[in-house]
Design a protein around this motif. Structure first.
Motif, PDB file in Angstrom:
ATOM      1  N   ARG A   1     -27.285 -10.752  46.733  1.00 25.97           N
ATOM      2  CA  ARG A   1     -28.776 -11.410  46.267  1.00 25.97           C
ATOM      3  C   ARG A   1     -28.400 -12.211  45.428  1.00 25.97           C
ATOM      4  O   ARG A   1     -29.264 -13.697  45.546  1.00 25.97           O
ATOM      5  N   LYS A   2     -27.742 -12.271  44.265  1.00 25.68           N
ATOM      6  CA  LYS A   2     -27.494 -13.067  43.248  1.00 25.68           C
ATOM      7  C   LYS A   2     -27.041 -14.402  43.891  1.00 25.68           C
ATOM      8  O   LYS A   2     -27.394 -15.684  43.450  1.00 25.68           O
ATOM      9  N   MET A   3     -25.743 -14.357  44.806  1.00 18.95           N
ATOM     10  CA  MET A   3     -25.372 -15.392  45.176  1.00 18.95           C
ATOM     11  C   MET A   3     -26.193 -16.317  46.088  1.00 18.95           C
ATOM     12  O   MET A   3     -26.064 -17.435  45.948  1.00 18.95           O
ATOM     13  N   MET A   4     -26.713 -15.732  47.074  1.00 20.58           N
ATOM     14  CA  MET A   4     -27.614 -16.251  48.124  1.00 20.58           C
ATOM     15  C   MET A   4     -28.899 -16.939  47.387  1.00 20.58           C
ATOM     16  O   MET A   4     -29.479 -17.837  47.770  1.00 20.58           O
ATOM     17  N   GLY A   5     -29.137 -16.545  46.136  1.00 19.45           N
ATOM     18  CA  GLY A   5     -30.359 -16.967  45.248  1.00 19.45           C
ATOM     19  C   GLY A   5     -29.857 -18.199  44.554  1.00 19.45           C
ATOM     20  O   GLY A   5     -30.942 -18.788  44.045  1.00 19.45           O
ATOM     21  N   SER A   6     -28.659 -18.608  44.578  1.00 14.31           N
ATOM     22  CA  SER A   6     -28.170 -19.607  43.674  1.00 14.31           C
ATOM     23  C   SER A   6     -27.159 -20.643  44.488  1.00 14.31           C
ATOM     24  O   SER A   6     -26.283 -20.947  43.716  1.00 14.31           O
ATOM     25  N   LEU A   7     -27.674 -20.743  45.697  1.00  9.82           N
ATOM     26  CA  LEU A   7     -26.664 -21.644  46.520  1.00  9.82           C
ATOM     27  C   LEU A   7     -26.696 -23.049  45.984  1.00  9.82           C
ATOM     28  O   LEU A   7     -25.664 -23.842  46.382  1.00  9.82           O
ATOM     29  N   ASP A   8     -27.554 -23.629  45.420  1.00  8.95           N
ATOM     30  CA  ASP A   8     -27.470 -24.923  45.081  1.00  8.95           C
ATOM     31  C   ASP A   8     -26.502 -25.094  43.814  1.00  8.95           C
ATOM     32  O   ASP A   8     -25.821 -26.359  43.564  1.00  8.95           O
ATOM     33  N   GLN A   9     -25.788 -24.105  43.466  1.00 12.37           N
ATOM     34  CA  GLN A   9     -24.749 -23.946  42.353  1.00 12.37           C
ATOM     35  C   GLN A   9     -23.739 -23.046  42.642  1.00 12.37           C
ATOM     36  O   GLN A   9     -23.421 -22.076  41.857  1.00 12.37           O
ATOM     37  N   HIS A  10     -23.367 -23.280  43.910  1.00  8.09           N
ATOM     38  CA  HIS A  10     -22.226 -22.187  44.568  1.00  8.09           C
ATOM     39  C   HIS A  10     -20.912 -22.681  44.207  1.00  8.09           C
ATOM     40  O   HIS A  10     -20.320 -23.335  44.881  1.00  8.09           O
ATOM     41  N   PHE A  11     -20.457 -22.024  43.055  1.00  7.44           N
ATOM     42  CA  PHE A  11     -19.165 -22.525  42.566  1.00  7.44           C
ATOM     43  C   PHE A  11     -18.834 -23.723  42.539  1.00  7.44           C
ATOM     44  O   PHE A  11     -17.720 -24.043  42.996  1.00  7.44           O
ATOM     45  N   GLY A  12     -19.665 -24.455  41.852  1.00  5.12           N
ATOM     46  CA  GLY A  12     -19.608 -26.037  41.811  1.00  5.12           C
ATOM     47  C   GLY A  12     -20.037 -26.839  42.800  1.00  5.12           C
ATOM     48  O   GLY A  12     -19.750 -27.957  42.853  1.00  5.12           O
ATOM     49  N   THR A  13     -20.681 -26.252  43.953  1.00  9.38           N
ATOM     50  CA  THR A  13     -20.871 -27.072  45.113  1.00  9.38           C
ATOM     51  C   THR A  13     -22.464 -26.669  45.425  1.00  9.38           C
ATOM     52  O   THR A  13     -22.926 -25.721  45.250  1.00  9.38           O
ATOM     53  N   ASP A  14     -23.190 -27.796  46.075  1.00  7.84           N
ATOM     54  CA  ASP A  14     -24.620 -27.394  46.536  1.00  7.84           C
ATOM     55  C   ASP A  14     -24.498 -26.821  47.843  1.00  7.84           C
ATOM     56  O   ASP A  14     -24.213 -27.825  48.892  1.00  7.84           O
ATOM     57  N   ALA A  15     -24.519 -25.661  48.242  1.00  3.49           N
ATOM     58  CA  ALA A  15     -24.588 -25.113  49.483  1.00  3.49           C
ATOM     59  C   ALA A  15     -25.619 -24.395  49.912  1.00  3.49           C
ATOM     60  O   ALA A  15     -25.940 -23.831  50.857  1.00  3.49           O
ATOM     61  N   SER A  16     -26.707 -25.206  49.745  1.00  2.00           N
ATOM     62  CA  SER A  16     -28.185 -24.936  50.037  1.00  2.00           C
ATOM     63  C   SER A  16     -28.227 -25.020  51.514  1.00  2.00           C
ATOM     64  O   SER A  16     -27.811 -25.476  52.234  1.00  2.00           O
ATOM     65  N   LEU A  17     -29.235 -23.946  52.014  1.00  2.00           N
ATOM     66  CA  LEU A  17     -29.502 -23.697  53.210  1.00  2.00           C
ATOM     67  C   LEU A  17     -30.971 -23.696  53.484  1.00  2.00           C
ATOM     68  O   LEU A  17     -31.654 -23.819  52.392  1.00  2.00           O
ATOM     69  N   SER A  18     -31.552 -23.897  54.641  1.00  2.00           N
ATOM     70  CA  SER A  18     -32.929 -23.837  54.963  1.00  2.00           C
ATOM     71  C   SER A  18     -33.362 -22.454  54.331  1.00  2.00           C
ATOM     72  O   SER A  18     -32.730 -21.332  54.530  1.00  2.00           O
ATOM     73  N   PRO A  19     -34.633 -22.338  54.269  1.00  2.00           N
ATOM     74  CA  PRO A  19     -35.208 -21.037  53.877  1.00  2.00           C
ATOM     75  C   PRO A  19     -35.011 -20.060  54.916  1.00  2.00           C
ATOM     76  O   PRO A  19     -34.643 -18.816  54.598  1.00  2.00           O
ATOM     77  N   ARG A  20     -35.344 -20.323  56.163  1.00  2.00           N
ATOM     78  CA  ARG A  20     -34.836 -19.359  57.224  1.00  2.00           C
ATOM     79  C   ARG A  20     -33.567 -18.892  57.302  1.00  2.00           C
ATOM     80  O   ARG A  20     -33.162 -17.877  57.189  1.00  2.00           O
ATOM     81  N   GLU A  21     -32.586 -19.961  57.321  1.00  2.00           N
ATOM     82  CA  GLU A  21     -31.051 -19.635  57.233  1.00  2.00           C
ATOM     83  C   GLU A  21     -30.623 -18.874  55.930  1.00  2.00           C
ATOM     84  O   GLU A  21     -30.034 -17.795  56.289  1.00  2.00           O
ATOM     85  N   ASN A  22     -31.301 -19.048  54.998  1.00  2.00           N
ATOM     86  CA  ASN A  22     -30.974 -18.311  53.814  1.00  2.00           C
ATOM     87  C   ASN A  22     -31.563 -16.644  53.871  1.00  2.00           C
ATOM     88  O   ASN A  22     -30.578 -15.938  53.612  1.00  2.00           O
ATOM     89  N   ARG A  23     -32.827 -16.678  54.479  1.00  2.00           N
ATOM     90  CA  ARG A  23     -33.281 -15.146  54.291  1.00  2.00           C
ATOM     91  C   ARG A  23     -32.384 -14.516  55.483  1.00  2.00           C
ATOM     92  O   ARG A  23     -32.128 -13.491  55.398  1.00  2.00           O
ATOM     93  N   GLU A  24     -31.956 -14.983  56.644  1.00  2.00           N
ATOM     94  CA  GLU A  24     -31.145 -14.429  57.552  1.00  2.00           C
ATOM     95  C   GLU A  24     -30.079 -14.047  57.145  1.00  2.00           C
ATOM     96  O   GLU A  24     -29.526 -12.749  57.465  1.00  2.00           O
ATOM     97  N   ILE A  25     -29.187 -15.002  56.419  1.00  2.00           N
ATOM     98  CA  ILE A  25     -28.033 -14.580  55.970  1.00  2.00           C
ATOM     99  C   ILE A  25     -27.958 -13.510  54.802  1.00  2.00           C
ATOM    100  O   ILE A  25     -26.987 -12.599  54.758  1.00  2.00           O
ATOM    101  N   THR A  26     -28.865 -13.677  53.931  1.00  2.00           N
ATOM    102  CA  THR A  26     -29.253 -12.892  52.904  1.00  2.00           C
ATOM    103  C   THR A  26     -29.347 -11.602  53.395  1.00  2.00           C
ATOM    104  O   THR A  26     -28.645 -10.425  53.116  1.00  2.00           O
ATOM    105  N   ASP A  27     -30.330 -11.184  54.412  1.00  2.00           N
ATOM    106  CA  ASP A  27     -30.479  -9.844  55.074  1.00  2.00           C
ATOM    107  C   ASP A  27     -29.546  -9.276  55.852  1.00  2.00           C
ATOM    108  O   ASP A  27     -29.182  -8.170  55.562  1.00  2.00           O
ATOM    109  N   PHE A  28     -28.495 -10.121  56.361  1.00  2.87           N
ATOM    110  CA  PHE A  28     -27.428  -9.758  56.985  1.00  2.87           C
ATOM    111  C   PHE A  28     -26.423  -9.113  56.036  1.00  2.87           C
ATOM    112  O   PHE A  28     -25.844  -8.051  55.919  1.00  2.87           O
TER     113      PHE A  28
END
Length: 152
Positions: free
Chosen positions: A57-84
């Motif tokens: 949850r923490k990792m997927m909630g901060s993808l704009d700062q994913h270990f020094g990289t912006d790994a942002s996803l669309s809200p739908r993609e983020n929700r689907e992957i987080t749920d999984f």
């Protein structure tokens, strides 16, 4: 009576073995294609069971700062992957903290305690998070130590 006792012991052994086998199966029966594609585009799509739900949850909630990289996803993609990830996260977590990195977990440190620091720095490996460098079937969730190949 001796036969009954033998059967009970055998059943207990099978139950223990079965529980161990389930814990060692790191990938869920039906992996998410979205998770495999998005997370696997930059690094190994790490099996969800390597971290507890709170870590994911923490990792997927901060993808704009994913270990020094912006790994942002669309809200739908983020929700689907987080749920999984949360649905398939480690179910038996002994630590009171939710680590940010798999390489900081007690399990990872225990399993890799015999590896010298110089090995991690080899050009082929580069980092402890590069599981596939030594675990050829890591992308299938197989980290069996009998299949490890440490590059020279």
């Amino acid at each position: 009576m001796k036969t009954l006792f033998s059967l009970i012991l055998a059943f207990a052994g099978l139950t223990t073995f079965s529980a161990l086998a389930d814990e060692r199966r790191l990938l869920p029966v039906k992996p998410s294609a979205e998770w495999k594609q998005e997370c696997g585009a930059c690094h190994l799509a790490f099996p969800p069971r390597l971290l507890p739900a709170e870590s994911w949850r923490k990792m997927m909630g901060s993808l704009d700062q994913h270990f020094g990289t912006d790994a942002s996803l669309s809200p739908r993609e983020n929700r689907e992957i987080t749920d999984f990830l949360v649905k398939n996260a480690a179910s038996r977590w002994r630590s009171p903290t939710a680590p940010s990195r798999i390489t900081e977990t007690a399990h990872f440190l225990h399993e890799h305690d015999e590896i010298a620091a110089a090995v991690w720095k080899r050009a082929v490996i580069k980092s402890p998070s590069n599981c596939a460098a030594c675990h050829p079937a890591a992308d299938h969730g197989d980290f069996n130590e009998h299949r490890v190949r440490i590059p020279r």
